[in-house]
Each structure stands twice: as structure tokens, then as C-alpha cells.
Write an enzyme that holds these catalytic residues in place. Sequence first.
Site, PDB file in Angstrom:
ATOM      1  N   MET A 158      25.377  55.122  59.884  1.00 40.25           N
ATOM      2  CA  MET A 158      24.571  54.931  61.301  1.00 40.25           C
ATOM      3  C   MET A 158      23.583  55.190  61.623  1.00 40.25           C
ATOM      4  O   MET A 158      23.481  54.775  62.804  1.00 40.25           O
ATOM      5  CB  MET A 158      25.734  56.236  61.849  1.00 40.25           C
ATOM      6  CG  MET A 158      27.754  55.718  61.389  1.00 40.25           C
ATOM      7  SD  MET A 158      28.078  54.759  63.531  1.00 40.25           S
ATOM      8  CE  MET A 158      27.084  55.306  64.638  1.00 40.25           C
ATOM      9  N   LEU A 211      31.097  52.691  56.295  1.00 40.89           N
ATOM     10  CA  LEU A 211      30.212  53.803  56.789  1.00 40.89           C
ATOM     11  C   LEU A 211      29.743  55.634  56.751  1.00 40.89           C
ATOM     12  O   LEU A 211      30.572  55.877  56.312  1.00 40.89           O
ATOM     13  CB  LEU A 211      30.210  53.288  58.570  1.00 40.89           C
ATOM     14  CG  LEU A 211      28.963  52.498  59.032  1.00 40.89           C
ATOM     15  CD1 LEU A 211      30.287  51.769  60.088  1.00 40.89           C
ATOM     16  CD2 LEU A 211      27.958  51.847  59.343  1.00 40.89           C
ATOM     17  N   CYS A 212      28.972  55.651  56.554  1.00 45.42           N
ATOM     18  CA  CYS A 212      28.409  57.047  56.884  1.00 45.42           C
ATOM     19  C   CYS A 212      26.978  57.226  57.229  1.00 45.42           C
ATOM     20  O   CYS A 212      26.860  56.546  57.879  1.00 45.42           O
ATOM     21  CB  CYS A 212      28.512  58.014  55.639  1.00 45.42           C
ATOM     22  SG  CYS A 212      27.034  57.311  54.470  1.00 45.42           S
ATOM     23  N   ARG A 213      26.550  58.481  57.113  1.00 47.35           N
ATOM     24  CA  ARG A 213      25.028  58.528  58.035  1.00 47.35           C
ATOM     25  C   ARG A 213      24.085  57.663  57.545  1.00 47.35           C
ATOM     26  O   ARG A 213      23.216  56.555  58.451  1.00 47.35           O
ATOM     27  CB  ARG A 213      24.587  59.981  57.820  1.00 47.35           C
ATOM     28  CG  ARG A 213      23.473  60.529  58.858  1.00 47.35           C
ATOM     29  CD  ARG A 213      23.553  62.315  58.829  1.00 47.35           C
ATOM     30  NE  ARG A 213      22.085  61.929  59.899  1.00 47.35           N
ATOM     31  CZ  ARG A 213      20.931  62.873  59.044  1.00 47.35           C
ATOM     32  NH1 ARG A 213      20.841  62.943  57.878  1.00 47.35           N
ATOM     33  NH2 ARG A 213      19.963  62.522  60.067  1.00 47.35           N
TER      34      ARG A 213
END
Length: 109
Positions: A88, A60-62
Amino acid sequence: MPTVGVGDLKDGDFLLDVREDDEWRAGHAAGALHIPLSEFVARYGELAEAAPQDGRIHVLCRVGGRSAQVTMYLVQQGVDAVNVDGGMQEWAAAGRPVVDEKGEPGNVV
């Protein structure tokens, strides 16, 4: 690029968050391992120790760009890894819990 949607994630799936420290502190998925993209190669051993030996790593990242880079690196290393589409932002939009570094309700920045 192996990709999975937030809706396909199950409780107990191994999550790797590669956002930077300030993003992590503001809000993250409870139980995720945090290794920022900027430190990932140097801290790869932490992932090897924490990740399940026979399980998939959900990165996951933004929104999905940085996590795509890490996912491709992991796949090249022979690791079963998938990029979480939408990151996210999608996690929070789907109503999944987001906590800050104290375990209180957090925000995605």
C-alpha cells in the site's frame, strides 16, 4: 515468489488486503477484499467465495512482508496469486486512490 509491481496492476484486478483492521480503516484500495493476516487461515473460505475462479489474486499489505506470506500460502494451495511489491505504500506513492472505511480519502499507516 510471484511478484508484480503496482504499475502493472489494471483496473478490475482482484486485490486482497491482509493488513490489520486499524490499517484498513485508515486507508485501503477501493474494492479490495480485507482479510487480516492474523485471521487469514480461519477466514480462507471468504476468499474462495469472493475471488474470481479463473483470475489472479493480487495480495497487498503495507510494504510486502505479510502479503508475501499469504501469497506463498495461496501458491502452495494451487491458487494463482502474486505479491504486490511495495504494498500500500507503493500504491499510494503511485497516486492510486486510497479510501477509508467511509469511502472518503484515506491514508496508509
